[in-house]
Each structure stands twice: as C-alpha cells, then as structure tokens.
Design a protein around this motif. Structure first.
Motif, short mmCIF file in Angstrom:
data_model
loop_
_atom_site.label_atom_id
_atom_site.label_comp_id
_atom_site.label_asym_id
_atom_site.label_seq_id
_atom_site.Cartn_x
_atom_site.Cartn_y
_atom_site.Cartn_z
N PRO A 233 -3.18 -0.53 -5.09
CA PRO A 233 -4.52 -0.63 -4.47
C PRO A 233 -4.81 -2.05 -3.99
O PRO A 233 -5.60 -2.78 -4.58
N LYS B 138 0.83 -1.21 0.00
CA LYS B 138 0.00 0.00 0.00
C LYS B 138 0.87 1.26 0.00
O LYS B 138 0.51 2.27 -0.58
N HIS C 286 1.52 2.69 -3.15
CA HIS C 286 0.30 3.08 -3.85
C HIS C 286 -0.28 1.96 -4.72
O HIS C 286 -0.91 2.22 -5.73
N HIS D 140 -6.34 -3.39 -1.33
CA HIS D 140 -7.70 -3.76 -0.92
C HIS D 140 -8.60 -3.93 -2.13
O HIS D 140 -9.38 -4.88 -2.22
#
Lengths: 286, 267
Positions: free
Chosen positions: B153, B148, B151, B155
């Motif tokens: 994504p 994360k 950066h 999730h």
C-alpha cells in the motif's frame, strides 16, 4: 504600581530564517484594580505580551517590574510571581487532566504549597465563583460541556487567588450564551473581589461593555491605549488594522451623518438605545 | 505563533537544489552513497569531495547547518575510527603501545572510513535541508510506485508519513502551550528526582494524548467528509513532472558515478 513594562522587545528565533519581531518597544503600566481590554488582530503580539506578564516568556530586551521589583532580577522568585499573576490560556479546557473537577482545580493551590484541606477549600470557593456547584466536584472534567470545561479551567487559575487575572481569549469558540456567562462572571470577580483583570480579545463588541481601558495592538506595537470611547473614535484606523469598532458606533455615526442629534461616542447597546431615543423624542434634527 | 520549531530539517532558500524534483534528489543521494563505497584511494575521494563542495555551495544553505547532522554520529564515528585504527593488520607498524599497534593499512582504512561516514551524513543532510518533508514523501511515493504491483500500500504508507510529519510541529506547539499553562498553575518540570519528574509529567502527558486523539479524530472526519478513499484514482494538485534541469541533474550524477568507477578501475 502593579505591573510596569519598559521598552520590552521580543524576537522569536533570532538569527534564523524564521525570525519574527513579535513585540516592539512596548511600554505599559497596568494599575491595581483595573479592568483592561487588550485587543489586536491575530498575530499582533497580544498573546506573546501576556505571557511576559507572569514571566513565562523572557523579553529579548527591556524590563518588567511587578510591584516595583524587577522580575528579571537574579534572585526574583518566578513561582511567586506566577501565583500573583494568574494566566488563563486560550482554550484553557485543554489543560485539564485530573480524574475529577475538584482535584483538577486543586492542582494550582497544591503547587503553591497548601495542604490538601486548604487547597480543597480554595478550589470549592473558586468553583463557586465561576458558577459550578457541588454536583460537579466529582465529575470527570472531560464529561462536562464546552462552557463548563472552560469555567472549570478558569477556576483552576482562580483557586491560586491571583491579584491580577489575565485571560487570553476566554470566549473563543463559545456560543453567545456561554460567552456572556463567562464575561459576566469575570466582571463580578472584578467588582466583588477587586482583582485586576486583563482581558485579551479580538472582538471589540465583547470588550466594550466591560472594560475601563482598551489597549490596541498591531504588529507588535501599541496603537491606542485609552478609555473605550476615545479608542472607538478612531474606528477608521481600527478597520485598517483588521479590527472593528462595536456595531453601535457605526450606526450612531451613520445616524449623525443623516442629521440626527445622537451621541456617537456611546459604546454599549444600552447607551446607544438611550441616545437614539433621546434624539427621537426631542424630535428635532440637529 | 511558534515557528522556532523547524519542519524536519528543511532550510528555506532559493537555490537550484531546492527547485529540483525530489525524485532526483533521492536517487542522487543514493547514488552518492553508493559512490562513496565504490571509491578507492585518494583520487576517488578527491572527486567525491569536489562534488560535495560544489553541491553544498549550490544549495545556499549555511555550512553550519550541514555539520549539525554530524553531532548525532560523533560517537559512532569515534568507535569506527578507533577500531579500524588499532585492529587492522598490516605490514608496516607505525606506532606500538603495549599490544595495540597502528599499521599503515590501519591508518589508511581509519581515515577513509571517517571520510566515508562524514560525507554520507553531510550528503543526506543536503537532501533533507533542501527538500520539504512533503516533497520528500511525494517523491518516495512515486519512486516506490512499482511496488503497488506487489500489493504494497504505497500511497497509504506515504500518506501516513506525510500526516506524521505534518503533526510533529503541531504537537510540539501543543506541548509548549500545555507546559506553559501548567507552569502558570505552578507546575514544576525541572526539579526533583527521577520519580518525581516522571510524576510531574502527568499534567502534561494526559492533555497532550487527549489532544492528539482529538486531532486525529477531527482529521479522519475531515478526510471522510471530503470522500478520501485512498490512492486509487487519486490525482495530485502539484504532480511531479521532470523539467529540463532535472534531466541535467541526472546527467551530472551519472557523470560523477562514471568518474568514480573509472578512477577505481584505472588506478
């Protein structure tokens, strides 16, 4: 004659952790020209049972005879059986696929080997039967309203001119008006064309008004098989299997308990109204 | 009603392996695969065999399910074995047919390669058979958590995976239903040449696509109605928390890796 089931058993995924005994030793006979209601709670096996009637699902055990012929016989023509026993699935509007209503309804008759003209004639007749007029012929089936889509889909099966029409929850998800329209049209078909009808439902209310015979299923077994008023006498047992008798049955039983002389075997609202009025007019309590 | 379609490959049973945290199973599988490539010589493979047999017994999944995964790689396995068998140069020639010769080194590498590939597949089957797809994506999401910061994504990716997995049985069921409905109207999905067969699929594919889009639309609407806005600040109903057995399992896996490395270094 007509359809006879002998000791039909059906098991989903036998031998695995997901095994389900969906039908247990079903013996039934559906006669020509009957209007039968097949009732059961979700998962009672009623949808599985109707898929046996036109050979879509093959019984794990047992025999099925159509007009005396064993449909599991080696040289039995399943495609002919399927055009004699029309099966309308739950949410039949999900099977529409053609560019316009008329060609979608033609799909069945064309598969029966009819010419384009014959198929169109059949389709137009079928659409008329379900109350869809000429203005709908060249509309996209996806632009119709929910109730119209469903009627178009039912016409798709009717166009094959079946001797027996099996409808799996034809009123699911429709508003009361759409429901009454469809059920009235089915009744008209039965009365005018003499087609045998098997109406699958979980609502006694829907079925009570139309059918001559009710088959109640529970956990893969036939619980009751009789005329409506006899079946509704067992309203306490019906409740135990997650079903209910029509509301009038409850009202009439309650009135009877209060001492009014009403006929608690009335099955429809009209019959109930009459017997209550009679009881009130005679004025005297039992 | 239709439940003969298994979710992924998951085999429900009540075993210690089913109860383990998915993160442990994911990391253990990776370690096991790494160990297979570290192992050298008979003692190493013997250790791996013992470990695998114990794990399979612990999982309480019938052995036939384990081997099922092998069917898919039979061809690759054969090709690997044949190439290694005939094309590895070695000192001693065992069999020679025309220009093809089998050397002692070739025979050894071929056998070890076959064992390696087989164990690799069986080992990862143990993981997919004992972990529900949802647990698996949950585990992956947590393990990839550090990404994360870059950066990625994480999730969103795992949410998409869960949704895709969740929809496989639904769409299969839908396919089954539409197929039956069209067969009831006289459709024929079995006979005819290739072009006819492709044409016959139209009455199946059009309703299926429409249904897929309708379901996707409904799901998006339902998620929005419940204020879904991605992974930021989202908590879980069943958060993954390590229990004692999970630490114990890590211990066992590390011991196994140590044994394999030791066998390689010592022998």
């Amino acid at each position: 004659m007509s359809i006879k089931l002998e000791h039909v058993n059906y098991i989903y995924s036998p031998g695995t952790a997901y095994e389900i005994h969906a039908l247990k030793d079903i013996c039934l006979e559906l006669k020509d020209g009957e209007f039968v209601g097949l009732i059961g709670h979700t998962g009672s096996g009623k949808s599985t049972l109707v898929q046996h009637l036109n050979g879509l699902v093959k019984a794990t055990e047992g025999r099925i005879y159509f007009h005396g012929e064993d449909i599991y016989g080696a040289d039995y023509d399943m495609r002919r059986l399927r055009s004699k026993v029309g099966l309308v699935f739950q949410y039949p509007e999900h099977q529409l696929f053609e560019v316009d209503v008329l060609s979608d309804v033609c799909f069945g008759p064309k598969n029966q080997g009819l010419s384009a003209e014959e198929a169109q004639e059949r389709a137009k007749a079928a659409l008329a039967m379900v109350g869809l007029g000429e203005e709908f012929y060249y509309q996209s089936p996806f632009e119709l309203s929910g109730g119209q889509k469903r009627r178009a889909a039912i016409a798709g099966v009717l166009a094959m001119e079946p001797e027996i029409l099996v409808l799996d929850e034809p009123t699911a998800g429709l508003d009361p008006k759409g429901r009454d329209e469809i059920l009235n049209q089915i009744q008209k078909l039965h009365q005018e064309k003499g087609i045998s009808i098997v109406l699958v439902s979980h609502s006694m209310e829907d079925v009570a008004r139309y059918v001559q015979r009710i088959i109640v299923m529970n956990q893969g077994e036939v619980l009751f098989d009789d005329v409506p008023r006899e079946v509704f006498c067992h309203y306490k047992e019906l409740e135990q299997v997650g079903l209910a008798a029509p509301q009038v049955t409850y009202i009439l039983h309650a009135l009877r308990e209060k001492g009014f002389f009403v006929d608690e075997n009335a099955t429809t609202i009209e019959e109930a109204r009459d017997t209550i009025l009679d009881a009130l007019r005679s004025g005297r309590q039992a | 009603m239709i439940r003969d379609i298994t979710l992924g490959q998951y085999y429900p049973a009540n075993s210690i392996l089913h109860k383990l945290d998915p993160r442990v199973k994911l990391l253990a599988t990776l370690t096991f695969i790494a160990a297979l490539f570290v192992a050298k010589g008979w003692p190493g493979y013997l250790a791996a065999t013992i470990f695998l047999v114990v794990i399979i017994r612990l999982s309480r999944v019938p052995f036939s399910f384990m081997v099922r995964g092998l069917k898919a790689i039979v061809m690759i396995l054969m090709i690997t074995v044949v190439f290694n068998l005939f094309l590895t140069p070695g000192d001693k020639i065992l069999v020679q047919v025309w220009k093809l010769k089998i050397t002692d080194v070739g025979l050894r590498t071929a056998i070890f390669m076959a064992i390696r590939l087989t164990y690799l597949i069986v080992g990862s089957s143990v993981m997919t058979l004992t972990t529900t797809p949802n647990d698996l994506t949950d585990g992956l999401e947590r393990l990839m958590g550090p990404l994360k910061k870059l950066h990625v994504p994480v999730h969103e990716v795992s949410m998409m995976m869960s949704i895709a997995l969740r929809f496989i049985p639904i769409l299969l069921e839908e396919t089954d239903k539409i197929m039956k409905a069209q067969i009831a109207r006289g459709a024929d999905f079995e006979n005819g040449n290739l072009i006819q067969k492709a044409k016959n699929l139209v009455p199946l594919l059009v309703p299926l696509f429409i249904s897929a889009f309708r379901r996707a639309n409904d799901l998006a609407m339902a998620m929005e109605a419940r204020c879904y806005h991605g992974g930021e600040g989202r908590t879980k109903m069943k958060p993954l928390i390590y229990a004692r057995r999970d630490y114990a399992a890590y211990g066992v896996v590390i011991c196994f890796l140590a044994v394999i490395i030791a066998l390689r270094v010592v022998l």
